[in-house]
Design a protein around this motif. Structure first.
Motif, mmCIF file in Angstrom:
data_model
loop_
_atom_site.group_PDB
_atom_site.id
_atom_site.type_symbol
_atom_site.label_atom_id
_atom_site.label_comp_id
_atom_site.label_asym_id
_atom_site.label_seq_id
_atom_site.Cartn_x
_atom_site.Cartn_y
_atom_site.Cartn_z
ATOM 1 N N PHE A 51 26.746 -69.593 4.202
ATOM 2 C CA PHE A 51 27.828 -70.308 4.292
ATOM 3 C C PHE A 51 28.645 -70.369 5.862
ATOM 4 O O PHE A 51 28.332 -69.645 6.512
ATOM 5 C CB PHE A 51 29.201 -69.627 3.431
ATOM 6 C CG PHE A 51 28.711 -70.163 1.852
ATOM 7 C CD1 PHE A 51 29.848 -71.059 1.433
ATOM 8 C CD2 PHE A 51 27.748 -69.713 1.187
ATOM 9 C CE1 PHE A 51 29.598 -71.304 -0.011
ATOM 10 C CE2 PHE A 51 27.523 -70.101 -0.156
ATOM 11 C CZ PHE A 51 28.575 -70.909 -0.671
ATOM 12 N N THR A 52 29.305 -71.709 6.006
ATOM 13 C CA THR A 52 30.020 -71.644 7.037
ATOM 14 C C THR A 52 31.340 -71.324 6.851
ATOM 15 O O THR A 52 32.012 -72.228 5.845
ATOM 16 C CB THR A 52 29.877 -73.228 7.815
ATOM 17 O OG1 THR A 52 28.165 -73.438 7.990
ATOM 18 C CG2 THR A 52 30.551 -73.182 9.119
ATOM 19 N N CYS A 53 32.114 -70.687 7.970
ATOM 20 C CA CYS A 53 33.493 -70.401 7.481
ATOM 21 C C CYS A 53 34.554 -71.021 8.732
ATOM 22 O O CYS A 53 33.908 -70.678 9.844
ATOM 23 C CB CYS A 53 33.877 -68.895 7.494
ATOM 24 S SG CYS A 53 33.294 -68.332 5.733
ATOM 25 N N PHE A 54 35.628 -71.352 8.781
ATOM 26 C CA PHE A 54 36.615 -71.788 9.651
ATOM 27 C C PHE A 54 37.831 -71.507 9.161
ATOM 28 O O PHE A 54 37.988 -70.984 8.169
ATOM 29 C CB PHE A 54 36.242 -73.154 10.040
ATOM 30 C CG PHE A 54 36.351 -74.156 9.059
ATOM 31 C CD1 PHE A 54 37.505 -74.867 9.042
ATOM 32 C CD2 PHE A 54 35.137 -74.207 8.294
ATOM 33 C CE1 PHE A 54 37.428 -76.082 7.875
ATOM 34 C CE2 PHE A 54 35.164 -75.230 7.301
ATOM 35 C CZ PHE A 54 36.344 -76.109 7.125
ATOM 36 N N ALA A 55 38.837 -71.588 10.024
ATOM 37 C CA ALA A 55 40.290 -71.318 9.828
ATOM 38 C C ALA A 55 41.218 -72.267 9.660
ATOM 39 O O ALA A 55 42.235 -72.340 10.760
ATOM 40 C CB ALA A 55 40.648 -70.096 10.528
ATOM 41 N N PRO A 56 41.360 -73.245 8.701
ATOM 42 C CA PRO A 56 42.500 -74.113 8.611
ATOM 43 C C PRO A 56 43.502 -73.625 7.900
ATOM 44 O O PRO A 56 43.486 -73.051 7.021
ATOM 45 C CB PRO A 56 41.392 -75.310 8.000
ATOM 46 C CG PRO A 56 40.598 -74.606 6.758
ATOM 47 C CD PRO A 56 40.474 -73.234 7.755
ATOM 48 N N ASP B 220 35.446 -59.355 2.177
ATOM 49 C CA ASP B 220 33.874 -58.794 1.659
ATOM 50 C C ASP B 220 33.093 -59.791 1.058
ATOM 51 O O ASP B 220 31.991 -59.857 1.630
ATOM 52 C CB ASP B 220 34.165 -57.642 0.723
ATOM 53 C CG ASP B 220 34.587 -56.320 1.412
ATOM 54 O OD1 ASP B 220 34.631 -56.184 2.635
ATOM 55 O OD2 ASP B 220 35.033 -55.409 0.679
ATOM 56 N N MET B 221 33.905 -60.419 0.127
ATOM 57 C CA MET B 221 32.993 -61.688 -0.545
ATOM 58 C C MET B 221 32.680 -62.818 0.362
ATOM 59 O O MET B 221 31.534 -63.338 0.484
ATOM 60 C CB MET B 221 33.781 -62.060 -1.730
ATOM 61 C CG MET B 221 33.027 -63.266 -2.466
ATOM 62 S SD MET B 221 34.374 -64.436 -3.554
ATOM 63 C CE MET B 221 35.567 -64.946 -2.470
ATOM 64 N N LEU B 222 33.604 -63.178 1.463
ATOM 65 C CA LEU B 222 33.589 -64.120 2.277
ATOM 66 C C LEU B 222 32.424 -63.727 3.332
ATOM 67 O O LEU B 222 31.524 -64.599 3.665
ATOM 68 C CB LEU B 222 34.798 -64.806 2.952
ATOM 69 C CG LEU B 222 35.773 -65.153 2.023
ATOM 70 C CD1 LEU B 222 36.924 -65.521 2.869
ATOM 71 C CD2 LEU B 222 35.274 -66.581 1.296
ATOM 72 N N ASN B 223 32.322 -62.468 3.777
ATOM 73 C CA ASN B 223 31.499 -62.114 4.720
ATOM 74 C C ASN B 223 29.909 -62.074 4.155
ATOM 75 O O ASN B 223 29.076 -62.406 4.600
ATOM 76 C CB ASN B 223 31.742 -60.580 5.097
ATOM 77 C CG ASN B 223 32.628 -60.714 6.348
ATOM 78 O OD1 ASN B 223 32.555 -61.581 7.227
ATOM 79 N ND2 ASN B 223 33.430 -59.631 6.292
ATOM 80 N N ALA B 224 30.006 -61.783 2.786
ATOM 81 C CA ALA B 224 28.701 -61.726 1.960
ATOM 82 C C ALA B 224 28.129 -63.119 1.961
ATOM 83 O O ALA B 224 26.856 -63.344 2.044
ATOM 84 C CB ALA B 224 28.865 -60.891 0.691
ATOM 85 N N LEU B 225 29.125 -64.026 1.528
ATOM 86 C CA LEU B 225 28.591 -65.620 1.747
ATOM 87 C C LEU B 225 27.932 -65.977 3.162
ATOM 88 O O LEU B 225 27.045 -66.972 3.013
ATOM 89 C CB LEU B 225 29.479 -66.410 1.224
ATOM 90 C CG LEU B 225 30.086 -66.282 -0.333
ATOM 91 C CD1 LEU B 225 31.412 -67.124 -0.599
ATOM 92 C CD2 LEU B 225 29.090 -66.564 -1.458
ATOM 93 N N VAL B 226 28.683 -65.801 4.156
ATOM 94 C CA VAL B 226 28.186 -66.072 5.257
ATOM 95 C C VAL B 226 26.819 -65.356 5.581
ATOM 96 O O VAL B 226 26.023 -65.997 6.226
ATOM 97 C CB VAL B 226 28.877 -65.558 6.469
ATOM 98 C CG1 VAL B 226 28.390 -65.833 8.224
ATOM 99 C CG2 VAL B 226 30.202 -66.570 6.320
ATOM 100 N N THR B 227 26.819 -63.873 5.407
ATOM 101 C CA THR B 227 25.425 -63.165 5.676
ATOM 102 C C THR B 227 24.248 -63.375 4.921
ATOM 103 O O THR B 227 23.210 -63.699 5.434
ATOM 104 C CB THR B 227 25.931 -61.668 5.744
ATOM 105 O OG1 THR B 227 26.839 -61.355 6.672
ATOM 106 C CG2 THR B 227 24.640 -60.850 6.239
ATOM 107 N N ASN B 228 24.648 -63.524 3.629
ATOM 108 C CA ASN B 228 23.394 -63.728 2.588
ATOM 109 C C ASN B 228 23.155 -65.192 2.001
ATOM 110 O O ASN B 228 22.000 -65.269 1.736
ATOM 111 C CB ASN B 228 23.814 -62.902 1.414
ATOM 112 C CG ASN B 228 23.943 -61.368 1.839
ATOM 113 O OD1 ASN B 228 23.605 -60.719 2.429
ATOM 114 N ND2 ASN B 228 24.959 -60.686 0.935
ATOM 115 N N GLU B 229 24.158 -66.143 2.226
ATOM 116 C CA GLU B 229 23.764 -67.225 1.619
ATOM 117 C C GLU B 229 24.092 -68.529 2.679
ATOM 118 O O GLU B 229 23.957 -69.588 2.388
ATOM 119 C CB GLU B 229 24.682 -67.541 0.486
ATOM 120 C CG GLU B 229 24.278 -66.558 -0.642
ATOM 121 C CD GLU B 229 25.254 -66.697 -1.918
ATOM 122 O OE1 GLU B 229 25.587 -67.951 -1.994
ATOM 123 O OE2 GLU B 229 25.659 -65.842 -2.701
#
Length: 198
Positions: free
Chosen positions: A140-145, A129-138
């Motif tokens: 942020f770029t996410c990846f999977a290393p 939930d927190m990571l999705n909110a950072l992407v949607t609202n702020e």
């Protein structure tokens, strides 16, 4: 005889239902999910995909670290040479009652240069939930290393001509959350990941 057939049919139905609920479709009940981006992004993308759950094998709980220096490689420590660690001027740091480790690399004489890392336990649901909110609202770029999910963003400091940023990494119910201003040692987060998970 009919009772035995009915019980057997019910058992087969339960197995089929549980298999259908398994995200990997493998029928294993010993799997948990960790957030990962739904697709990869490129440097030209303006938005990052939202992290989504994907199956990973269940692992033993990771022990939270208790020493801010021990989690870093010699190369990273060399980049932080001369920067005070956990100065009382910045408030509580070190190990908290719940086991969370807070590392504050900053000189109280500096106006903005700092690096604050918190390593804590966080279950998959709240982390996703927190990571999705950072992407949607702020943005942020996410990846999977490294078997987990990493989200990051940088921006210009509003008062000084320096770069600020935040990097988060979640894996196996452990969250590494670093906020920095004008202090981003190369390999910092990767060094912590290697110490905790390798």
């Amino acid at each position: 005889m009919n009772a035995r057939l009915a019980a057997g049919a019910a058992a087969l139905l339960l197995i089929a239902v549980l298999t259908g609920c398994d995200p990997a479709g493998s029928g294993s009940a010993e799997q948990s999910a960790s957030p990962e981006p739904s697709s990869s992004s490129t440097p030209d993308d303006t938005a990052s995909p939202s992290p989504t759950a994907s199956p990973t094998p269940t692992t033993a709980p990771i022990a939270l670290p208790t020493d801010c220096r021990a989690i870093l490689s010699e190369e990273v420590l060399a980049q932080l040479d001369g920067v005070p660690l956990n100065d009382a001027a910045f408030g509580p740091s070190g190990v908290a009652d719940d086991g969370t480790l807070t590392c504050i690399w900053a000189d109280p004489r500096a106006d903005t240069t700092s690096l604050v890392t918190t390593i804590s336990l966080m279950n998959r649901g709240p982390a996703l939930d927190m990571l999705n909110a950072l992407v949607t609202n702020e943005g942020f770029t996410c990846f999977a290393p490294d078997g987990g999910t990493r989200c990051e963003k940088t921006w210009q400091n509003t008062q000084y001509p320096v770069t600020d940023g935040r990097t988060l990494f979640w894996r196996d119910d452990v969250l590494i959350d670093s906020r920095y201003s004008n202090l981003a040692p190369s390999g910092y987060t990767s060094s912590i990941i290697a110490h905790l998970f390798d």
